[in-house]
Design an enzyme around this catalytic site. Sequence first.
Site, short mmCIF file in Angstrom:
data_model
loop_
_atom_site.label_atom_id
_atom_site.label_comp_id
_atom_site.label_asym_id
_atom_site.label_seq_id
_atom_site.Cartn_x
_atom_site.Cartn_y
_atom_site.Cartn_z
N VAL A 62 5.07 26.89 -6.17
CA VAL A 62 4.13 27.08 -7.28
C VAL A 62 2.70 27.37 -6.83
CG1 VAL A 62 5.48 25.78 -8.99
CG2 VAL A 62 3.75 24.58 -7.59
N TYR A 155 -4.36 12.99 -6.53
CA TYR A 155 -3.43 13.11 -7.67
C TYR A 155 -4.20 12.98 -8.99
CZ TYR A 155 0.85 12.03 -10.37
OH TYR A 155 1.89 12.03 -11.27
N LYS A 159 -4.47 15.87 -11.85
CA LYS A 159 -3.98 15.68 -13.21
C LYS A 159 -5.13 15.68 -14.22
CE LYS A 159 0.47 15.19 -12.13
NZ LYS A 159 1.42 16.30 -12.32
N1 LIG Z 1 8.17 9.89 -12.01
C1 LIG Z 1 7.07 9.42 -12.56
O1 LIG Z 1 6.91 8.20 -12.71
C2 LIG Z 1 5.99 10.37 -13.03
C3 LIG Z 1 4.95 9.81 -13.76
C4 LIG Z 1 3.94 10.64 -14.21
C5 LIG Z 1 3.97 11.98 -13.94
N2 LIG Z 1 5.00 12.51 -13.22
C6 LIG Z 1 4.96 13.95 -12.97
O2 LIG Z 1 6.19 14.52 -13.31
C7 LIG Z 1 6.40 15.70 -12.54
C8 LIG Z 1 7.82 15.67 -11.99
O3 LIG Z 1 7.93 14.57 -11.10
P1 LIG Z 1 9.31 13.77 -10.89
O4 LIG Z 1 9.03 12.35 -11.20
O5 LIG Z 1 10.41 14.48 -11.57
O6 LIG Z 1 9.41 13.85 -9.29
P2 LIG Z 1 10.40 14.66 -8.34
O7 LIG Z 1 9.87 14.43 -6.98
O8 LIG Z 1 11.79 14.29 -8.67
O9 LIG Z 1 10.18 16.18 -8.78
C9 LIG Z 1 9.09 16.94 -8.33
C10 LIG Z 1 9.58 18.36 -8.18
O10 LIG Z 1 8.48 19.18 -7.78
C11 LIG Z 1 8.98 20.09 -6.80
N3 LIG Z 1 7.89 20.57 -5.96
C12 LIG Z 1 7.10 19.85 -5.12
N4 LIG Z 1 6.23 20.67 -4.50
C13 LIG Z 1 6.48 21.92 -4.95
C14 LIG Z 1 5.92 23.19 -4.68
N5 LIG Z 1 4.92 23.35 -3.81
N6 LIG Z 1 6.43 24.28 -5.34
C15 LIG Z 1 7.43 24.13 -6.21
N7 LIG Z 1 8.00 22.97 -6.52
C16 LIG Z 1 7.54 21.86 -5.88
C17 LIG Z 1 9.99 19.28 -6.00
O11 LIG Z 1 10.85 20.11 -5.28
C18 LIG Z 1 10.68 18.51 -7.14
O12 LIG Z 1 11.72 19.26 -7.69
C19 LIG Z 1 5.31 15.70 -11.47
O13 LIG Z 1 4.29 16.62 -11.84
C20 LIG Z 1 4.76 14.30 -11.51
O14 LIG Z 1 3.41 14.24 -11.13
C21 LIG Z 1 6.02 11.73 -12.76
#
Ligand SMILES: NC(=O)c1ccc[n+]([C@@H]2O[C@H](COP(=O)([O-])OP(=O)(O)OC[C@H]3O[C@@H](n4cnc5c(N)ncnc54)[C@H](O)[C@@H]3O)[C@@H](O)[C@H]2O)c1
Length: 255
Positions: A62, A155, A159
């Site tokens: 991305v 982070y 965000k």
């Molecule tokens: N899990 C939580 O508690 C939580 C809480 C708040 C926000 N989020 C947000 O939710 C979103 C998804 O996170 P998740 O919890 O599913 O984690 P995850 O690690 O399972 O998923 C993150 C995804 O991002 C992809 N990714 C990372 N770097 C990338 C890059 N340079 N190009 C393309 N893809 C890339 C990874 O391959 C993975 O599929 C994130 O933006 C995270 O900040 C998660």
Amino acid sequence: MSGRTVVVTGAESGIGAACAAAFGAAGDRVAIFYHADRDAAEASAAAVRGAGGEAMTVQAQVEDEASVDAAFAAVEQAWGAAAVLVNSAGLNMTGVTVRDMALDQWRRLIDTDLTGAFLVSRRFLTGRGTAAGDAAIIHISSIHAYAVRAGGADYCAAKGGLTTLVETLAVEEAARGTRVNAIEPGMILTPMNARAQTDIDYRHALERNIPMGRAGKPEEVADLAVFLASDRARYITGARIVIDGGLSLMQALGA
Ligand SMILES: NC(=O)c1ccc[n+]([C@@H]2O[C@H](COP(=O)([O-])OP(=O)(O)OC[C@H]3O[C@@H](n4cnc5c(N)ncnc54)[C@H](O)[C@@H]3O)[C@@H](O)[C@H]2O)c1
């Protein structure tokens, strides 16, 4: 509404994978944008198909303009312009405080979580042209967009910047019919929270801070994304929707 072309970034894991399956269940065509793990992307695609949708997998980094362009071009060639973008790709905070944070780490996180959001939003919009039509962009942000944590400057800044990117895009694109919203999850059980899935004491300690008493599931975030992309959310744009079991209301605990 079904049969739309939906692009989901980070769709090989966690919240992105759950979103892909949920849009598949709604009868949409889902383009699974994945970073490196092709097998995981194929598993997400199988889940979409199993739920009743169509799926394709596309590699995309991305933060890389050319990679994002090529990935959208592949989708457009197969299915036409996308109507929905869910951007779930992201890296988590590492717990390193600013005084110890390397510039490379700062840049990597800002590039992925903020510049990536800009690049996929822009390519989604230009792929649609300038004519009006219903469309939706949903960015998976975080409660840390406004509730900061020590060790999370990169982070939280990414965000926090995403908030104003979403709001600006919402204003710019409203007249063309594209709604742009942010989902702000709290603690969701995904690979990003790997320790909470394997270490039950650690998980329970964190869950004690959540008024609802439990972490969230990626499918619960996906339900919200499907709603925000639907006609039922037709008057919602520029919004930040918190989904955290009440966690972010506990900031003044102990005051
Ligand atoms: N899990 C939580 O508690 C939580 C809480 C708040 C926000 N989020 C947000 O939710 C979103 C998804 O996170 P998740 O919890 O599913 O984690 P995850 O690690 O399972 O998923 C993150 C995804 O991002 C992809 N990714 C990372 N770097 C990338 C890059 N340079 N190009 C393309 N893809 C890339 C990874 O391959 C993975 O599929 C994130 O933006 C995270 O900040 C998660």
